[in-house]
Design an enzyme around this catalytic site. Sequence first.
Site, PDB file in Angstrom:
ATOM      1  CD  GLU A  49      -2.914   0.999   2.362  1.00 14.44           C
ATOM      2  OE1 GLU A  49      -2.753   0.008   3.251  1.00 14.44           O
ATOM      3  OE2 GLU A  49      -3.825   1.943   2.379  1.00 14.44           O
ATOM      4  CG  ASN A  65      -9.488  -1.646   1.494  1.00 14.16           C
ATOM      5  OD1 ASN A  65      -9.097  -3.046   1.700  1.00 14.16           O
ATOM      6  ND2 ASN A  65      -9.264  -0.766   2.373  1.00 14.16           N
ATOM      7  CD  GLU A  66     -10.340  -2.613   6.110  1.00  9.67           C
ATOM      8  OE1 GLU A  66     -10.351  -1.512   6.856  1.00  9.67           O
ATOM      9  OE2 GLU A  66      -9.724  -3.600   6.355  1.00  9.67           O
ATOM     10  CE1 TYR A  85      -3.447  -6.288   9.097  1.00  9.02           C
ATOM     11  CE2 TYR A  85      -5.780  -5.434   8.591  1.00  9.02           C
ATOM     12  CZ  TYR A  85      -4.534  -5.511   8.149  1.00  9.02           C
ATOM     13  OH  TYR A  85      -4.297  -4.962   6.982  1.00  9.02           O
ATOM     14  CD  GLU A 109      -6.219  -4.832   4.251  1.00 10.87           C
ATOM     15  OE1 GLU A 109      -5.999  -4.399   5.407  1.00 10.87           O
ATOM     16  OE2 GLU A 109      -6.343  -4.099   3.562  1.00 10.87           O
TER      17      GLU A 109
END
Length: 515
Positions: A45, A193-194, A262, A317
Site C-alpha cells: 500500500e 476496500n473495507e 488482523y 489482509e
Amino acid sequence: MKQKLLTFLFLLGSFAAFSQNTGELTAKTDPNRVISRHIYGHFAEHLGRSIYDGFYVGEDNTKIPNTAGVRNDVVDALKKLKIPNLRWPGGCFADTYHWKDGIGPKAQRPTIVNTWWGGVTENNSFGTHDFLNMCELLGTEPYLAGNMATGLVQELSDWVQYVNFAGESPMSKLRKANGREKPWNVKYWGIGNEAWGCGGNMTPEYYANEYRKYATFVTDWDNSSKLFRIASGANSADYNWTEVLMKNIPKNLIEGVALHHYSVIDWAKKGPATGFDEQQYFTTMKRALFMDELITKHSAIMDKYDKNKRVALVVDEWGGWYEVEPGTNPGFLYQQNTMRDAMIAGATLNIFHKHSDRVKMANLAQTINVLQAVILTEGEKMLLTPTYHVMEMYNVHQDAFLLPLEIKSNNYTVGNESLPAVSASASKDKQGVTHISLVNIDSKKDQEVSININGAKYKGVTGRILASKNINDHNTFAKPDLIKPANFKDAKLKGGNSLNVKLPPASVVVLELKE
Ligand code: AHR
C-alpha cells in the site's frame, strides 16, 4: 501400599513427560484439493515506507542498486519467496487513489495528500506503469484494488481498458503514448476496500448495489470474462456482511469475496511488537488461530449460495498488528517482527491450507516496512524477518495437492486459558514429494508429535527449522541473521510410515518426505 503409590506416581509422571501429540496423515491426493499458490500473496500500500523507501527508491538513486527505481535486493528476496500476487495501491489508500494521477511524465504528475496514512505528501512518482512493470520484474501477478468510494465507474472502467486492452481505444492509445505498447493483462481486481469502514462506511446492502454497478464495467473489452473481481469483504466476524453480499450479488458479477482479519490484542491497546509478555503472546496467538473459526463460518454462509465453491474467499489482509516502533510516525505502521510473527505466519498458512477448497487467495499485510512485513529496510540496508523465512520455507506447498492431516494436540496453557500447541498441514507436489509443516506455538515446552502415515511408504525424511531462544527474538540491522532456517534433525521415520518429530518451543518445521 507405599510401593504401589510410588509406582503409580512414577507411571503418571512418565506419561506426562512422554505425553505426545498424535497425527494421522492420509497420503492420497485428490485432484480437486489443490493449495492455490495465490494463498501466498502479498500487499503493498502507499502507506509509510512500504512503497517509497521500501520497494521504490527512485530511478536517480545512485546509492541503492535499482531497476527503474525498484530496489534490486528487494526483487531478489521476493523472487526467492515466489510471491504469486501483489495487491496495490491499498488498503484505505485505494479508495482515495485516482490512477490517472500516476501516469505520464513524473515531473508533471500532481502531488496529493495521503489522508489515511500520516497526511504526508504523495508525489505519484510510483504509479500504474511502475507497479505493473515491477510485477513483471518480480514474476508476480498484479492485484489492482479499485477506487469505489471516491472514484467514478468511468474511472475504474478506464483503468481496466488502460492496462488490458490490446486494440485501439482512447485508453490503450494513452498507454502506448506513455511508453507501453502491449497490455499487462491484469486478472485480479478489487472493487473498493473495507467498504464498511475507510472505504465509505457503507451498509452491506448499499455496498452490494454499488458493487453490482461497478463490477458490470470491470470486464474484459472482448467480453471473455477472464477477470477475477473481488468484493470488499467482511471485517473479521461480521458474518452478516458475507451473507448480504452472497445473497445480493449475481454470480456472474463476482469471482471472490474478501475477508480482513488482523491478529491484534486490542485495537485500543495493541501492545509492543517486541518486549511483549507471555499473556500478550498468548492473546495474539488466540487471535491468529481464530482465523480457523472465521473461515469455517464465512465459508458455511458462502456454501448456502454457492455450493460448488465457485466464488473464492480471499483473505486479502491478514497478519499481526502492534504499536509502531517508538519514535516512528504513528501513521506509518512500522513494526518489528519477532518469532511471534513466525508463529502467526505458520499457524495461519496451515489454516489456509486446510480451507483451500474455499480460500483461493490471501495477502499478508504488508510486504515491506508496514505491519507484519517480510522485509525491513533502512537506507541501503535490508533485512529478512522471521515471517519472510516462514513464507519461504512454506512455499513448497504452492499449487501442491493437499494431504489430509489430523493432529490431536496437547494444550498450550497460560493462566486458565488453553490453545492447541501444535498445528500442521501437508501436501504432495507435482514431483511426488510430500511436505509436512508443523508449528509449536508453546513458548516454553518441546512438543513431540507422532504421525501415522496411511497410503504411502517413505524412504527418508529431511527438514528445516525456524526457531530461536526467545519468542521476542528478532532480526535487526546490526544482527540481520539472528533468526534464519537451519537443518532439522529431530524427525525420525520408522518402517516408512511412522514419523516422530520433536518440535522445540516456538518453532516452525517443514519436512520433506520422498517415496
Ligand atoms: O493494512 C493497513 C490497513 O488496514 C489497510 O489500509 C486497511 O484496509 C486496513 O484497515
